[in-house]
Design a protein around this motif. Structure first.
Motif, PDB file in Angstrom:
ATOM      1  N   LEU A  34      40.043  35.155  34.966  1.00  0.00           N
ATOM      2  CA  LEU A  34      41.296  34.395  34.891  1.00  0.00           C
ATOM      3  C   LEU A  34      41.144  33.160  34.016  1.00  0.00           C
ATOM      4  N   LEU A  35      40.030  32.452  34.180  1.00  0.00           N
ATOM      5  CA  LEU A  35      39.813  31.250  33.378  1.00  0.00           C
ATOM      6  C   LEU A  35      39.734  31.602  31.896  1.00  0.00           C
ATOM      7  N   LEU A  42      48.713  38.360  35.259  1.00  0.00           N
ATOM      8  CA  LEU A  42      47.433  37.958  35.834  1.00  0.00           C
ATOM      9  C   LEU A  42      46.811  39.084  36.660  1.00  0.00           C
ATOM     10  N   ARG A  43      47.647  39.900  37.310  1.00  0.00           N
ATOM     11  CA  ARG A  43      47.114  41.036  38.067  1.00  0.00           C
ATOM     12  C   ARG A  43      46.392  42.022  37.155  1.00  0.00           C
ATOM     13  N   SER A  44      46.849  42.131  35.918  1.00  0.00           N
ATOM     14  CA  SER A  44      46.200  43.057  34.983  1.00  0.00           C
ATOM     15  C   SER A  44      44.869  42.518  34.474  1.00  0.00           C
ATOM     16  N   VAL A  45      44.597  41.225  34.731  1.00  0.00           N
ATOM     17  CA  VAL A  45      43.360  40.596  34.252  1.00  0.00           C
ATOM     18  C   VAL A  45      42.243  40.750  35.265  1.00  0.00           C
ATOM     19  N   VAL A  46      42.554  40.559  36.553  1.00  0.00           N
ATOM     20  CA  VAL A  46      41.512  40.576  37.585  1.00  0.00           C
ATOM     21  C   VAL A  46      41.075  42.006  37.880  1.00  0.00           C
ATOM     22  N   ARG A  47      39.859  42.134  38.395  1.00  0.00           N
ATOM     23  CA  ARG A  47      39.334  43.454  38.752  1.00  0.00           C
ATOM     24  C   ARG A  47      39.794  43.903  40.130  1.00  0.00           C
ATOM     25  N   THR A  48      40.125  42.961  41.001  1.00  0.00           N
ATOM     26  CA  THR A  48      40.651  43.312  42.309  1.00  0.00           C
ATOM     27  C   THR A  48      42.037  43.931  42.146  1.00  0.00           C
TER      28      THR A  48
END
Length: 744
Positions: free
Chosen positions: A200-201, A167-173
């Motif tokens: 994420l969704l 999930l960390r690889s998905v978000v821009r933050t």
């Protein structure tokens, strides 16, 4: 009471007619307080007045205005982290513009937002207007810049099926680290959290979680006050699979059997919302191309919660016929309307379909002239008419480039170039480039008109000069100078073709005394025996299919290029040269892309002519990594330098897995790659066939395996590969490590 006259006072700079055009009341009309109020608002909306009063005195409509002072100068105080030029581009108030407190306040907000987008959340901006005796205003923005707020930790709550690292690889933050110096957005941005929720969704819905919800995304200062802890709270729901998939048509006479093969959502496969969207687009495109411009496709989902499956019905029905009433284009201060209009592929009076509008947006975006492109539809003058609004934000299309670096093949290299992709707003392209190093000098100039005389035919011309030192590989130097003129045509959305005429002057010179006999014999017929010059006049054509999702860093799609050049339309040379190149990309996951390539080419003389030395193919690491420049193919083992003679044919294949590096944020542009290459360069010209010491004429496969790094660095592209040849010939020249900075 009826208005008999209109009196306007208070004007210094503006003309009275400017006021009259904004009034909703005029002489001969009855005075209406509501219309007077509308007129006041319209005049204030001009941004030219500090005060506006409208009233009736007797039968005269009195309009009294106080003109806004003019800005004499705009300055900034306290800006150390952001340049004055950047701040000036962020505000609306400029020198000679009318001043208003409201506009100054909005400009201050815009400056604060600029700092927020850089992670300086607590920056304050205070506008101060200094009024002068001459009625002008000096505007000063006082800034107090704050530090960049970092993200100390990213947490996920409620994620059971997908890991936190995924999930960390998905978000821009991104979390703060020593790599922050390489990242343009390594800071906490509360506005970015909403984008993260959408990402994420979408990721959950692509991975089977049809009911997933991103409950919240929050940021709080950590206990030490040195950074923000960002927490995403997730309700995953159950993981689903596709069950029954059907196509239902409500259009009389429409056969659905042929449409079923276009559907990407297969029975039993994991639920994937992205495949639903792609299936709808493929069905819509097929219906549009088969003559159904008013067919609409919807994917209707029915969940069976206990079985954890989703039934999908693609319903096709005819929607209201709509036509383009008007096209409005906004934001193109430099680019001419016609450049944008010809990418729409529809005009006033044409039938319109959402897919046509989306394709038009993609084509306009692909021009590369705009930072953003937005197409919207609004109701026209009747129910079956729509107005298409095209809103663009222009980008800088002129690029002046300077580069320097090192390449193992060419040593120290450098280049300077100028490129304009939208010459004078006409969509024309021009490029001038000079590049060179210790072993080569290249100069190129090119011009392209993408729509000759308003047609779909592109025209262009190029000129070049190339001087290469190949003493180390083949004991000679060469020069080539020439140019071409070309015509291109878009055959369809993905297919294009091109024909061109080429004229080249080639020179072989500085041949070493110990060079191969095949190279020395290439000098025969020259005036002084030290160099040989000849001219090539050729006609070429090519056809290209390209449906990649990105031209720069593709992750899906295919590009195929087929080409052929026929030399012998005058000149000294006769040959037929053919080539083919196929590259395809498949996204295995968000982080991994599988890439494959097949390429090949051949050249043969005709009319009794042999293929000349400088027209042969020379290949090395560009065909099979792990081999030196000109390290493959025919070679004269009897010569002192074992000179490479080039080949008349080649083929190559490559299979690579490109992947994001663990713990390295995607925005840095650094990717890893593992690969396997195989190929061969073979075939001799008649001169080389007669020599006893020549090897490599047969099609012997070479192969290598290896790994590499690709970095889209701030100073230009950088690539490093380490390849181990696993199949080679004893006379090949190998080079396991290859790398370069800048152009290579």
């Amino acid at each position: 009471m009826t208005i008999r006259d209109v009196s306007i006072s208070g004007l210094n700079r503006l003309a009275a007619d400017t006021i009259r055009t904004r009034l909703t009341l005029s002489a001969g009309q009855r005075f209406d307080a509501a219309k007077a109020n509308e007129s006041v608002k319209a005049l204030f909306a001009m941004g030219q007045f500090e005060d506006v009063r409208i009233g009736l005195e007797g039968a005269t409509l009195k309009v009294v205005v106080v003109e806004a002072p003019v800005v004499r100068r705009v300055s900034f105080e306290g800006n150390a982290e952001v340049t004055t030029q950047t701040l000036e581009s962020a505000i609306k108030l400029k020198a000679n513009a009318p001043y208003s407190d409201a506009r100054a306040h909005q400009d201050a907000v815009d400056i604060r937002n600029l700092y927020r987008r850089q992670g300086r959340l607590d920056t304050t901006v205070s506008p101060r207007a200094e009024r002068r005796e001459d009625g002008t205003v000096d505007l000063v923005f006082r800034l107090s810049e704050s530090r960049i707020e970092k993200v100390s930790e990213i947490r996920f709550s409620g994620n059971h099926g997908l890991s936190a690292s995924e999930l960390r690889s998905v978000v821009r933050t991104v979390e703060s680290s020593w790599l922050d110096i390489l990242k343009s957005d390594a800071f906490y941005d509360p506005d970015r959290l909403e984008t993260d929720r959408e990402l994420l969704l979408a990721h959950y819905r692509k991975n089977g979680y049809a009911d997933a919800k991103i409950v919240s995304a929050t940021g709080q200062l950590d206990g030490r006050g040195t950074g923000y802890v960002v927490t995403y709270t997730i309700d995953e729901g159950e993981r689903y699979a596709f069950a029954g998939v059907a196509v239902e048509s409500r259009i009389s006479g429409l056969e659905t059997d042929r449409l079923s093969i276009l559907i990407l959502t297969k029975n039993g496969a994991p639920y994937n919302s992205a495949l639903l969207d792609k299936s709808v687009k493929k069905l819509s495109a097929s219906l549009l191309e088969s003559g159904h411009p008013f067919a609409s496709v919807r994917a209707l989902e029915t969940r069976a919660g206990a079985a954890r499956v989703v039934n999908v019905t693609y319903r096709i029905e005819e929607v209201q016929h709509t036509y383009v009433e008007r096209v409005e284009i906004m934001g193109n201060a430099r680019t001419k309307d016609i450049v944008i209009r010809r990418e729409l592929r529809f005009a006033e009076g044409d039938a319109v379909h959402p897919l046509l509008v989306e394709r038009a947006r993609e084509r306009i975006k692909a021009l590369g002239f705009f930072k953003s492109v937005k197409l919207t539809q609004k109701q026209g003058s009747s129910g079956d008419k729509v107005v298409i609004s095209v809103e663009v934000v222009e980008d800088d299309t002129a690029i002046v480039g300077f580069g320097a670096g090192y390449s193992q093949n060419d040593g120290v290299v450098g280049d300077v170039s100028y490129e304009e992709r939208n010459l004078m707003g006409n969509g024309q392209w021009v490029k001038i480039k000079l590049a060179g190093g210790l072993k080569r000098l290249d100069a190129d100039i090119g011009f392209t008109e993408p729509h000759f005389l308003g047609s779909n035919v592109s025209t262009g011309a190029d000129a070049f000069y190339k001087d290469q030192n190949k003493l180390a590989e083949s004991s000679y130097k060469s020069r080539k100078a020439g140019g071409d003129v070309r015509l291109g045509y878009g055959l369809s959305e993905h297919w294009s073709g091109q024909v061109k005429y080429m004229l080249t002057r080639s020179e072989l010179y500085d041949v070493g005394s110990n060079a191969s006999t095949a190279i020395q014999e290439a000098l025969q017929g020259s005036a002084d025996g030290s160099s040989n010059t000849y001219y090539t006049s050729a006609l070429g054509f090519s056809a290209t299919y390209d449906d990649r999702d990105s031209k720069r860093f593709p992750t899906a799609g295919t590009i195929v290029t087929l080409g052929q050049d026929f030399a012998g339309l005058g000149g000294d040379v006769r040959y037929l040269r053919s080539s083919a190149d196929l590259r395809t990309y498949y996204p295995v996951s968000e982080q991994v892309t599988l890439a494959a390539r097949i390429q090949g080419g051949t050249i043969a003389g005709w009319g009794g002519q042999d293929v000349r030395l400088l027209d042969m193919f020379y290949r090395g690491g560009d065909l099979v990594r792990g081999f030196a420049s000109s390290g493959l193919g025919p070679r004269d083992l009897a010569s002192t330098n074992q000179d490479a003679l080039g080949g008349t044919s080649y083929f190559g294949t490559s299979l690579a897995g490109q992947f994001d590096l663990p713990l390295v944020p995607k925005e840095i542009g650094l990717r890893g790659e593992v690969f396997a290459d195989a190929g061969s360069l073979f075939g001799l010209n008649k001169t080389a066939q007669s020599l006893p010491g020549v090897a490599g004429g047969a099609a012997k496969v070479r192969a290598s395996v290896g790994a590499g790094l690709v970095w889209d660095s701030p100073i230009g592209p950088l690539r490093a590969d380490y390849a181990v040849p696993v199949i080679s010939q004893s006379f090949d020249k190998t080079q396991p490590l290859s790398f370069g900075i800048g152009q290579f």
